[in-house]
Design an enzyme around this catalytic site. Structure first.
Site, PDB file in Angstrom:
ATOM      1  CG  HIS A 141      -6.292  -3.413  -4.857  1.00  0.00           C
ATOM      2  ND1 HIS A 141      -4.731  -3.278  -4.895  1.00  0.00           N
ATOM      3  CD2 HIS A 141      -6.252  -4.874  -5.073  1.00  0.00           C
ATOM      4  CE1 HIS A 141      -4.306  -4.734  -4.897  1.00  0.00           C
ATOM      5  NE2 HIS A 141      -5.178  -5.468  -4.972  1.00  0.00           N
ATOM      6  CG  HIS A 143      -0.387   2.415  -7.267  1.00  0.00           C
ATOM      7  ND1 HIS A 143      -0.888   2.886  -6.121  1.00  0.00           N
ATOM      8  CD2 HIS A 143       0.723   1.576  -6.963  1.00  0.00           C
ATOM      9  CE1 HIS A 143      -0.287   2.377  -4.993  1.00  0.00           C
ATOM     10  NE2 HIS A 143       0.497   1.838  -5.416  1.00  0.00           N
ATOM     11  CB  SER A 173       5.804   8.290   3.469  1.00  0.00           C
ATOM     12  OG  SER A 173       5.632   6.992   3.520  1.00  0.00           O
TER      13      SER A 173
END
Length: 357
Positions: A141, A143, A173
Site C-alpha cells: 500500500h 500513495h 479534508s
C-alpha cells in the site's frame, strides 16, 4: 539574585516565567520535529537497503512465468491509496489481520509522497513485487499512481484495489489536514500549521490551496504514469482512468460506504480479509485517523467549485466509480432486517464428462 527577586514586581516575574515556558515549549517542539525528520530519513535508508537486498537476492532468478497459475500463497494485492479517502482506516485492518491470516503488509514509501516513480524505479518496483517470494502473499500500500505490470515484461499481474471519495469532500479534508493534522499523530507539526484561514475563506479569496486544480488527484492515480494523466482537466486521462478501474482493479469502493467495500473483499478474498468486517465494526484502530478542526464548506463555496471543468471531470469519474461499486454490491450482498449479508455461492457444475468410474 535574591535582591533581584525581592525588588522585581510580581507581575514582571510572572511574565518572565511565561516567556521562559513559551521558549521551552518552542524548543521541545523543534526537537520533536527534528526527531520526526530523522526517523523519516532513517526509514528511507532502511527501505533502500531492503530493496537492494531483494534485487541482489533475485538477480539471477527473476522469472515471470505465466504458465503456472497464481495460487493464494503467491497472491499480491496493491492498494495504491488516494490521500484522504479513509485509506489509513482500511490499511490498519490489513496490519491487524496479517499475522492471523498469514500474509505480509508492506508500505510503499516514496520520497516526498510523490505518486509518480522514475522509470528506473518503476522497473525495480515491478521486479521486487513479482520476485520477492518471501513477501508472498503480500499486501502493498502507498500513495503511488497505477502501474501496468505487463508493460515491464511481467506477465503475472497483482490485484489492484482502491477507494475513492467525493472530490470536494476529499479536498476539504486534505486542506484542514495540512493545517491541523489528525488524531493519528496529533503532535506532528503540519506543513500549513498556523494558517487559520477556513476553506470558505480560501475559495472566496482565490487561494492556491483550494484552487480547482487541487481537485485533480483521483483520476491521475487511476490513470497512471502517462504524462497526460497529470494534465488537469484532460478528457483522455478520464477515459484511461475509467478503463483501468473496470479492467485492472478487482474492486474500487467509496469512502462513504467503506464497510460494504470491506465486506465484499472479505467474501472475495478470505485468505487476506477473513475477519475484516467484524474488525472494522469493533476495532479501535479502524476509526483512528480523523482530521481535526474540519469545517464543512458553505453552499456558495461548493457552487463556485462546481463551476470548474476540472470538478466536472473529477466528479464524473467519482460517479462512474460509485455506480460500478453499487453494481458489484447489488450482486454480492443482500439486506435483511437492516443488516447486510454476503450471498452464498450461486453457481455449480453439472454434466461433467467423461464420466469417472
Amino acid at each position: 539574585m535574591g535582591l533581584l527577586r525581592s525588588t522585581m514586581p510580581p507581575h514582571r516575574f510572572q511574565l518572565l516565567a511565561v516567556l521562559a515556558f513559551g521558549v521551552a515549549m518552542l524548543f521541545i517542539e523543534n526537537q520533536i520535529q527534528k526527531l520526526e525528520e530523522s526517523r523519516a530519513r532513517l526509514e528511507r535508508v532502511i527501505a533502500r537497503h531492503e530493496v537492494a537486498e531483494v534485487e541482489q537476492r533475485h538477480s539471477e532468478d527473476v522469472r515471470w512465468d505465466s504458465s503456472r497459475p497464481v495460487d493464494k500463497d503467491d497472491m499480491v494485492i496493491i492498494y495504491n491509496r488516494v490521500p484522504k479517502t479513509a485509506s489509513t482506516s482500511f490499511t490498519n485492518i490489513a496490519y491487524d489481520l496479517c499475522g492471523k491470516n498469514g500474509f505480509h503488509v508492506l508500505h510503499i514509501n516514496t520520497t516526498k509522497n510523490n505518486p509518480v516513480m522514475s522509470l528506473q524505479d518503476q522497473v525495480r518496483f515491478v521486479r521486487n513485487v513479482t520476485s520477492w517470494r518471501e513477501m508472498k502473499p503480500g499486501f502493498y500500500h502507498g500513495h503511488v499512481a497505477y502501474l501496468d505490470f505487463s508493460k515491464y515484461g511481467a506477465r503475472g499481474k497483482p490485484m489492484y484495489i482502491n477507494v475513492v471519495r467525493d472530490p470536494i469532500e476529499r479536498l476539504v479534508s486534505y486542506y484542514y489536514f495540512l493545517r491541523f493534522g489528525d488524531d493519528y499523530r496529533p503532535g506532528l507539526r503540519r506543513r500549513k500549521q498556523g494558517d487559520k484561514k477556513t476553506f470558505d475563506e480560501c475559495v472566496s479569496s482565490g487561494g492556491s490551496d483550494c484552487a480547482p486544480e487541487k481537485l485533480w488527484l483521483q483520476i491521475p492515480f487511476f490513470c497512471g504514469h502517462h504524462s497526460e494523466c497529470w494534465n488537469a482537466g484532460s478528457r483522455w486521462a478520464l477515459e484511461q482512468a475509467k478503463y483501468n478501474l473496470v479492467n485492472e482493479y478487482l474492486l474500487v469502493g467509496v469512502t462513504e460506504e467503506l464497510e460494504d467495500f470491506i465486506m465484499i473483499l472479505e467474501a472475495a478474498l478470505p485468505h487476506f480479509f477473513k475477519g475484516a468486517t467484524e474488525l472494522y465494526r469493533t476495532g479501535k484502530k479502524s476509526h483512528l485517523r480523523k482530521t481535526t478542526e474540519k469545517k464543512a464548506p458553505n453552499k456558495e463555496t461548493i457552487a463556485k467549485l462546481q463551476q470548474s471543468d476540472i470538478w466536472k471531470i473529477e466528479n464524473e469519474f467519482y460517479e462512474f466509480a460509485l455506480e460500478q461499486f453499487q453494481f458489484v454490491r447489488a450482486h454480492a450482498v443482500r439486506e435483511k432486517d437492516g443488516e447486510l449479508y454476503v450471498l452464498a455461492q450461486s453457481f455449480f457444475y453439472e454434466k461433467i464428462y467423461p464420466k469417472v468410474n
